[in-house]
Design a protein around this motif. Structure first.
Motif, PDB file in Angstrom:
ATOM      1  N   LEU A  24     -73.105  64.850 -14.618  1.00 17.11           N
ATOM      2  CA  LEU A  24     -71.798  65.199 -15.164  1.00 17.11           C
ATOM      3  C   LEU A  24     -71.326  66.553 -14.635  1.00 17.11           C
ATOM      4  O   LEU A  24     -70.158  66.709 -14.238  1.00 17.11           O
ATOM      5  CB  LEU A  24     -71.939  65.235 -16.692  1.00 17.11           C
ATOM      6  N   LEU A  82     -67.809  66.838 -12.544  1.00 21.70           N
ATOM      7  CA  LEU A  82     -66.667  67.589 -13.084  1.00 21.70           C
ATOM      8  C   LEU A  82     -66.305  68.776 -12.195  1.00 21.70           C
ATOM      9  O   LEU A  82     -65.127  69.097 -12.035  1.00 21.70           O
ATOM     10  CB  LEU A  82     -66.956  68.069 -14.511  1.00 21.70           C
ATOM     11  N   ARG A 140     -58.640  69.452  -7.539  1.00 24.99           N
ATOM     12  CA  ARG A 140     -57.253  69.625  -8.019  1.00 24.99           C
ATOM     13  C   ARG A 140     -56.803  71.076  -7.855  1.00 24.99           C
ATOM     14  O   ARG A 140     -55.652  71.332  -7.531  1.00 24.99           O
ATOM     15  CB  ARG A 140     -57.126  69.216  -9.486  1.00 24.99           C
ATOM     16  N   PRO A 200     -73.775  53.491 -14.431  1.00 25.42           N
ATOM     17  CA  PRO A 200     -72.433  54.042 -14.180  1.00 25.42           C
ATOM     18  C   PRO A 200     -72.454  55.068 -13.049  1.00 25.42           C
ATOM     19  O   PRO A 200     -73.513  55.523 -12.640  1.00 25.42           O
ATOM     20  CB  PRO A 200     -72.064  54.723 -15.498  1.00 25.42           C
ATOM     21  N   SER A 211     -74.864  61.792 -18.128  1.00 23.45           N
ATOM     22  CA  SER A 211     -75.286  63.153 -18.458  1.00 23.45           C
ATOM     23  C   SER A 211     -76.754  63.379 -18.103  1.00 23.45           C
ATOM     24  O   SER A 211     -77.365  64.336 -18.543  1.00 23.45           O
ATOM     25  CB  SER A 211     -74.983  63.469 -19.930  1.00 23.45           C
ATOM     26  N   LEU A 226     -55.049  69.711 -15.837  1.00 26.30           N
ATOM     27  CA  LEU A 226     -56.437  69.651 -15.403  1.00 26.30           C
ATOM     28  C   LEU A 226     -57.394  69.910 -16.566  1.00 26.30           C
ATOM     29  O   LEU A 226     -58.388  69.193 -16.744  1.00 26.30           O
ATOM     30  CB  LEU A 226     -56.625  70.714 -14.316  1.00 26.30           C
ATOM     31  N   LEU A 263     -60.154  67.073 -17.656  1.00 29.22           N
ATOM     32  CA  LEU A 263     -61.593  67.327 -17.516  1.00 29.22           C
ATOM     33  C   LEU A 263     -62.299  67.303 -18.872  1.00 29.22           C
ATOM     34  O   LEU A 263     -63.431  66.847 -18.977  1.00 29.22           O
ATOM     35  CB  LEU A 263     -61.843  68.661 -16.811  1.00 29.22           C
ATOM     36  N   GLU A 307     -63.008  63.643 -19.547  1.00 31.50           N
ATOM     37  CA  GLU A 307     -64.132  63.143 -18.725  1.00 31.50           C
ATOM     38  C   GLU A 307     -65.462  63.593 -19.319  1.00 31.50           C
ATOM     39  O   GLU A 307     -66.416  62.830 -19.431  1.00 31.50           O
ATOM     40  CB  GLU A 307     -64.046  63.677 -17.291  1.00 31.50           C
ATOM     41  N   LYS A 308     -65.494  64.879 -19.661  1.00 32.07           N
ATOM     42  CA  LYS A 308     -66.747  65.476 -20.114  1.00 32.07           C
ATOM     43  C   LYS A 308     -67.170  64.906 -21.458  1.00 32.07           C
ATOM     44  O   LYS A 308     -68.308  64.455 -21.626  1.00 32.07           O
ATOM     45  CB  LYS A 308     -66.526  66.987 -20.217  1.00 32.07           C
ATOM     46  N   ARG A 325     -68.315  61.104 -21.335  1.00 33.33           N
ATOM     47  CA  ARG A 325     -69.681  60.863 -20.829  1.00 33.33           C
ATOM     48  C   ARG A 325     -70.719  61.422 -21.789  1.00 33.33           C
ATOM     49  O   ARG A 325     -71.769  60.833 -21.984  1.00 33.33           O
ATOM     50  CB  ARG A 325     -69.879  61.478 -19.450  1.00 33.33           C
ATOM     51  N   LYS A 326     -70.435  62.594 -22.388  1.00 34.49           N
ATOM     52  CA  LYS A 326     -71.394  63.166 -23.321  1.00 34.49           C
ATOM     53  C   LYS A 326     -71.604  62.238 -24.518  1.00 34.49           C
ATOM     54  O   LYS A 326     -72.690  62.173 -25.079  1.00 34.49           O
ATOM     55  CB  LYS A 326     -70.919  64.542 -23.812  1.00 34.49           C
ATOM     56  N   GLU A 342     -69.172  55.058 -20.310  1.00 35.68           N
ATOM     57  CA  GLU A 342     -69.351  54.911 -18.859  1.00 35.68           C
ATOM     58  C   GLU A 342     -68.388  55.821 -18.105  1.00 35.68           C
ATOM     59  O   GLU A 342     -68.573  56.082 -16.932  1.00 35.68           O
ATOM     60  CB  GLU A 342     -69.106  53.460 -18.436  1.00 35.68           C
ATOM     61  N   GLU A 400     -57.450  56.312 -14.524  1.00 37.00           N
ATOM     62  CA  GLU A 400     -57.263  57.736 -14.253  1.00 37.00           C
ATOM     63  C   GLU A 400     -56.397  58.351 -15.354  1.00 37.00           C
ATOM     64  O   GLU A 400     -55.285  57.885 -15.609  1.00 37.00           O
ATOM     65  CB  GLU A 400     -56.591  57.913 -12.878  1.00 37.00           C
ATOM     66  N   PRO A 444     -49.056  63.017  -8.859  1.00 35.76           N
ATOM     67  CA  PRO A 444     -50.413  62.542  -9.152  1.00 35.76           C
ATOM     68  C   PRO A 444     -50.667  62.452 -10.657  1.00 35.76           C
ATOM     69  O   PRO A 444     -49.887  62.983 -11.450  1.00 35.76           O
ATOM     70  CB  PRO A 444     -51.307  63.614  -8.525  1.00 35.76           C
ATOM     71  N   TYR A 455     -52.823  63.870 -12.632  1.00 40.97           N
ATOM     72  CA  TYR A 455     -52.821  65.192 -13.266  1.00 40.97           C
ATOM     73  C   TYR A 455     -52.947  66.266 -12.196  1.00 40.97           C
ATOM     74  O   TYR A 455     -53.466  66.001 -11.113  1.00 40.97           O
ATOM     75  CB  TYR A 455     -53.885  65.349 -14.358  1.00 40.97           C
ATOM     76  N   SER A 469     -52.755  70.915 -11.580  1.00 43.02           N
ATOM     77  CA  SER A 469     -53.113  72.145 -12.286  1.00 43.02           C
ATOM     78  C   SER A 469     -51.885  72.762 -12.963  1.00 43.02           C
ATOM     79  O   SER A 469     -51.901  73.909 -13.378  1.00 43.02           O
ATOM     80  CB  SER A 469     -53.800  73.128 -11.330  1.00 43.02           C
TER      81      SER A 469
END
Lengths: 376, 376
Positions: free
Chosen positions: A183, A187, A194, A220, A224, B183, B187, B190-191, B194-195, B199, B204, B220, B222, B224
């Protein structure tokens, strides 16, 4: 060359091809489930649209999102999709009438059109000869797109430069212990890409610690779980800059390694070097793949995937670099291709080394600096 | 019900359907460019494979990655793809022979098979009647998959619970100023996904600050750029848990707002409530969509996308919830669908409210708690 000229020049090649092949209208479609970046290649419009090219040199865009088209598209006419009740077949029928495509002329639709949809086109367009061919305008576009023009090479170089910076940063943070999980590394890539102005990653980053690196494409894509750790860890990623994708794979080898793991690394590096010698104008791409097969076969190993592929507006496009007998691609200057030998073992894990490489008049020029990183 | 039983039970429904419809062999394919999670639905194998079901009740998997199949697939037989030189058509021909499909019987291939590939199947299988139909086994599978079984509902509930936690965390961090850019929020998702064992995200993440929220799907996805900021910001995301996707959209409204923006919010909330009343067993999904159209039309507005769609192993699947005349889906208990009215204006930005909703015997049960968040 300014931006508009780029699209005009690309389209004019197709208009010429259409004239030679007596095709009155070419239909390109980018939609969910059937992406075709050729729409972007010829118009600048990024996604979700029909693009129609006519033998009379006209270019019509029928976008799902009209507002986006007015911002991005460099075309002759924008026709809203809503004019046709959001039916692609109705849109093509309507546009054929609007542009005055002569009856009994030939209209070529995408080669990936599902058979039942093809039948609908045929039914809706009785005045025309509807073509859906394995070898046709789409082969021609793939061939054209396989040789990058100056604008494209500049964008690929930019994507690859960002990728190189990110790889350096990853190696630093792995060595300093700041990256501890799959992870973390995934990330970091998203963020740095970006921040550097990229549109994002070009495919889901694949980060596989030693317990999962045996998979060609770990599932996947990242978790983590620990990354890297003792053994072989694989990191496969690409970033997309103004549509253009880089593609690299790093392997992290964290000692002590088993004899089998050492052998995997040696073989992959040997195969990589031998193949790079063949990545030169005039050589068949298949020969590079056969060379790698030969090296692995002598060591009683097999590579379960292709050796490489073109990169550009798609993370996978022409040319193919693989050993299938029907592969007759030849390396040409301007091609941007990956080189990615790898070996995988359910017990010892996987090792892959991949770079993005530009074929030049003189030979080749690697655009990325991936490597097998030895730790501890 | 244990895991293996789930797959057996799902397959047995199809075997029965095959017997009724005299189909000797059904071919499912999950491959790059033509994803079909039905392979996972019937076998547990996550991706990149051919799955063959026979009228005699056998299930054969032909995976690209054999090692992954031995870990994940619950099937009768695994046949390596390399046995057929990695050619899908050759694989189907070989497997038809291996399972002894009687000559002159019917083999159904995916409805999305491109016309030129269909011709190759027909050529390679002269002893069989090759079917590629708009309405056939794939319609039946889509219908079956549109009604979630208990195992699936539990996974969707888990995906949605993770999504709810993430939304709460996002609202907190937006209010405390910790999230300042598109951003940052992407992020964070995403974090946290998964934590929490997901999956990953199921598509997106789309984070669009006020200057970009006019796009149905910002491009796009996302950047910044600032998020949120004065005006309307949209955040559309989903997370995937053991294959199952949630889907939500939050709008952040940061004052002072223009009258037009206030009106957008009021209309979207009104449309949402009115449509939710129609999300009940026995109602046509089209009627929910027509109701929203009516509300917007009275205010001289139009929604440029569908009102909703099923969620499950795909982030978009059956049932469709839209106003097209050919939409004859009816809400049934066990359906999991989004409800997502939205309005977009190039000048004032966009506003969309979306939740994932389970249709129950009694009516419906929202699985997610998205909202329009008012700031300052």
């Amino acid at each position: 060359m300014d931006e508009i000229d780029v699209y005009l020049r690309r389209r004019s090649e197709i208009y010429t091809w259409m004239a030679r092949n007596s095709i009155a209208m070419v239909v390109l479609e980018d939609t969910e489930g059937r992406r075709d970046p050729a729409v972007r290649y010829f118009s600048g419009h990024p996604s979700d649209a029909l693009l129609i090219l006519t033998i009379t040199g006209h270019c019509v865009l029928c976008p799902w999102d009209e507002n986006l088209a007015y911002q991005k598209a460099q075309v002759d006419v924008v026709v809203p999709y809503t004019d046709f009740g959001r039916h692609p077949v109705a849109a093509i029928k309507g546009i054929a009438e609007q542009v005055g495509a002569p009856h009994r002329s030939r209209i070529e639709i995408p080669a990936v059109t599902p058979y039942p949809v093809f039948l609908r086109y045929v039914e809706a367009l009785p005045e025309y000869d509807v073509l859906c061919r394995e070898t046709g305008v789409h082969t021609e576009i793939a061939r054209m797109r396989s040789i990058k023009d100056e604008t494209e090479i500049a964008l690929l170089e930019k994507a690859c430069a960002i990728t190189n910076d990110i790889m350096d940063r990853i190696e630093d943070q792995v060595r300093s212990g700041k990256i501890a999980t799959e992870l973390d590394v995934a990330l970091l890539i998203e963020k740095e890409a970006r921040k550097a102005g990229a549109e994002g990653t070009s495919f889901e980053t694949l980060a596989a610690g030693p317990s999962r690196s045996w998979g060609i494409h770990a599932f996947p894509a990242y978790t983590s779980g620990a990354f890297p750790a003792q053994g072989l860890s694989i990191l496969d990623f690409g970033i997309k800059f103004e549509g253009y994708s880089s593609d690299v794979t790093m392997t992290f080898a964290s000692g002590p390694l088993t004899t089998a793991q050492e052998k995997q690394i040696t073989l992959v590096e040997k195969a990589y070097k031998a193949a790079l010698e063949i990545y030169k104008p005039g050589n068949f791409t298949r020969d590079a793949s056969l060379k790698v097969d030969e090296i692995f076969r002598k060591a009683k190993k097999t590579m379960p995937h292709g050796l490489g592929h073109g990169i550009g507006l798609e993370p996978h496009e022409g040319p193919a670099v693989r050993n299938r007998e029907d592969n007759d691609w030849v390396f040409e200057p301007g091609m941007a291709v990956t080189l990615e030998p790898g070996l995988y073992d359910p017990k010892h894990g996987g090792c892959r080394l991949e770079n993005s490489i530009l074929i030049t008049e003189q030979g080749n020029r690697p655009l990325t600096r991936s490597r097998i990183v030895r730790l501890g």
